[in-house]
Motif scaffolding. Structure first.
Motif, short mmCIF file in Angstrom:
data_model
loop_
_atom_site.label_atom_id
_atom_site.label_comp_id
_atom_site.label_asym_id
_atom_site.label_seq_id
_atom_site.Cartn_x
_atom_site.Cartn_y
_atom_site.Cartn_z
N ASP A 189 0.83 -1.20 0.00
CA ASP A 189 0.00 0.00 0.00
C ASP A 189 0.87 1.26 0.00
OD1 ASP A 189 -2.57 1.27 0.11
OD2 ASP A 189 -2.13 1.78 2.19
N ALA A 190 1.97 1.20 0.75
CA ALA A 190 2.86 2.36 0.80
C ALA A 190 3.54 2.60 -0.55
CB ALA A 190 3.90 2.18 1.90
N LEU A 191 3.88 1.51 -1.25
CA LEU A 191 4.56 1.64 -2.53
C LEU A 191 3.65 2.21 -3.61
CD1 LEU A 191 6.47 -1.74 -2.71
CD2 LEU A 191 7.51 0.52 -2.56
N GLY A 192 2.37 1.87 -3.55
CA GLY A 192 1.48 2.16 -4.68
C GLY A 192 1.56 1.02 -5.68
N ASP A 193 1.01 1.28 -6.87
CA ASP A 193 0.92 0.20 -7.85
C ASP A 193 2.31 -0.32 -8.23
OD1 ASP A 193 -1.90 0.12 -8.18
OD2 ASP A 193 -1.77 2.00 -9.29
N ARG B 38 -4.79 8.18 0.44
CA ARG B 38 -3.47 8.19 1.07
C ARG B 38 -2.87 9.56 0.79
NH1 ARG B 38 1.15 5.35 2.74
NH2 ARG B 38 -0.07 3.48 3.05
N ARG C 285 -3.09 9.30 -3.78
CA ARG C 285 -3.99 8.46 -4.58
C ARG C 285 -5.13 8.05 -3.68
NH1 ARG C 285 0.41 5.27 -3.58
NH2 ARG C 285 0.04 3.70 -1.99
N GLU D 186 -3.15 4.39 -8.38
CA GLU D 186 -2.79 5.52 -9.26
C GLU D 186 -2.87 5.12 -10.74
OE1 GLU D 186 -0.65 4.28 -6.99
OE2 GLU D 186 1.38 4.09 -7.79
#
Lengths: 123, 364
Positions: free
Chosen positions: A32-36, B18, B30, B34
């Motif tokens: 979740d912290a990293l993003g996709d 977030r 996002r 994203e």
């Protein structure tokens, strides 16, 4: 989010299911912290990795993070499906989004789910 | 120091955003993914909170002439209800901030600055308009800004405002009513898509956000954070202040020399330095790069010639969500600027093949 109680965790936000052959991934908190996640560079099958040292990279749209080996040992399998379609790491980090399997030869202190939950809540 | 919150902060929290700290503001990075947000803007629409941007009002009988002197282009020649991309340039020719300048009335301008630049822009403008019959006011606290971007944005904003928006051309601005509020509606953006920017009072922002979201939902509109805003602008080849343009780069270095208007009556600050830069052979040029594989060049990575000699540096890069391969912008030596030139990018120790390409990477 709930943390599987049968896994062990590192302060680098990896999880490991210890067994004769242990499975390693990153936690939902890390994903979740990293993003996709868009690219995975995983250690080669047959390579020796050292606990606490970088053994690969996880790249998201916005950043690159080292994948830190959770223990000493030999890599015996990598998740080719996750390499081909890294979004599974976000979708199912504790399941289909596993990263590699290793035969552990040495291991330092690992956290249980309660201790890891305290770590990420304190962060 | 605690980060500042926009009037929409609670709305974002309710949507599960977030947050990230950006130029002293707590902004949505996002909401869910994203990549999903990026694709929504390319295929349908996205709504963004841009209330961190700074708004500076310049007004008075000589506001136009004062801005001609203060800025790189010529606001006195803008039509009322029109906007232009502009820059505040240091006497050295370096860029202090990039701006969008709207002419709201004959003697009234609204200047939109980056969140990190608004104080510099305000104080430099105040100095530069001294002696003209014009006043400069940092009005950032009076404005919230909501952007609606994407191919469905005209339908969504038109529905929400109960107005046919075909009269509002690209880079036009008009007063409008939206969700029972007075707003300024501009057809501008930073995504490479058709889109609108809605300037409103802070207290009106949550109602306008909800109205746009409700009208937009059937079109596939998603709330969008700063993460996808960066990949969208990069695909569209739009520079970001602090990366492609800084006080150490002139508009010409960044390929934006067309913004600069020479020969204005009374001259302008930075003119001599920019004229010299215009007439000199460039030493480095901003170019687009595409690379092999899936690992993105990142800011600061070295660009090398095929022999391994350093020829430049990456300023922005990402795996393009729309195109499916890495894209980047980089400053390179002038002899590497031709599209098709083969170079290498040092991606954390491995040298990856890269090709100089035309920007934008993406055309709508």
């Amino acid at each position: 989010m709930s943390l599987p109680a049968d896994l062990r965790y590192t302060s680098d936000h990896e999880w490991i299911a210890t067994d004769e052959v242990s499975t390693v991934g990153i936690t939902a908190h890390a994903a979740d912290a990293l993003g996709d996640v868009v690219f995975l560079s995983l250690p080669a099958v047959g390579s020796t990795i050292v606990g606490g040292r970088p053994c690969g990279e996880i790249e998201s749209t916005k950043s690159v993070s080292d994948l830190i080996a959770p223990a000493d040992g030999e890599v015996v399998e990598i998740n080719e499906a996750a390499v081909a379609a890294p979004e599974v790491v976000n979708r199912d980090p504790f399941g289909q989004g596993w990263l590699f399997r290793m035969r552990i030869t040495g291991v330092g202190d690992l956290l249980d789910a309660t201790a890891y939950a305290a770590l990420i809540e304190g962060a | 120091m605690a980060s500042r919150k926009t009037p929409l902060h609670a709305v974002h929290g309710g949507l599960g955003a977030r947050f990230t700290d950006f130029a002293g503001w707590s902004m949505p990075l996002r909401y869910t993914s994203e990549l999903a947000e990026h694709h929504a803007v390319r295929k349908a629409a996205g709504v963004f909170d841009l209330s961190h941007m700074g708004e500076i009002e310049v007004s008075g009988p000589e506001a136009g002439r004062a801005l001609d002197h203060a800025l790189a282009n010529e606001p006195s020649k803008f039509g009322v209800g029109r906007a232009r991309y502009s820059m505040l340039v240091h006497e050295s020719g370096g860029v202090l901030d990039d701006l969008v300048v709207y002419r709201l009335a004959e003697t009234e301008y609204l200047i939109v600055a980056n969140a990190g630049g608004v104080q510099v822009v305000g104080s430099v403008l105040r100095d530069r308009v001294d002696g003209y019959a014009a006043t400069v006011r940092d009005a950032s606290g009076d404005w919230a800004l909501i952007a609606v971007q994407g191919p469905a944005s005209a339908a969504i904003v038109g529905d929400a405002a109960d107005t046919d928006l075909t009269f509002l051309k690209y880079y036009g601005i008009t007063p409008a009513r939206l969700a029972d509020q007075d707003v300024l509606l501009a057809r501008t953006g930073y995504t490479g898509e058709d889109g609108f920017e809605i300037y409103c009072r802070p207290a009106a922002a949550p109602g306008i956000w909800q109205a746009v979201s409700a009208v937009g939902a059937p079109y596939g509109l998603l709330p969008c954070g700063l993460a996808c805003r960066d990949t969208l602008r990069l695909e569209a080849g739009m520079p970001l202040y602090g990366q492609e343009i800084t006080v150490r780069t002139t508009p010409f270095d960044a390929g934006l020399g067309r913004v600069v208007v020479f020969g204005k009556r009374g001259g302008f600050v930075g003119e001599d330095a920019l004229a010299a830069r215009r007439d000199a052979a460039p030493t480095r040029v901003l170019v687009g790069l595409t690379t092999a594989g899936r690992r993105a060049p990142r800011p600061g990575y070295a660009v090398l010639d095929p022999g391994g000699e350093s020829v430049g540096e990456v300023t922005s890069g990402a795996l393009s969500p729309t195109l499916g391969h890495p894209i980047a912008m980089a400053y390179v030596a002038a002899d590497c600027q031709e599209p098709g030139t083969k170079v290498l990018v040092d991606i954390r120790g491995s040298r990856v093949d890269a090709t100089v390409v035309q920007v934008p990477f993406y055309h709508r």
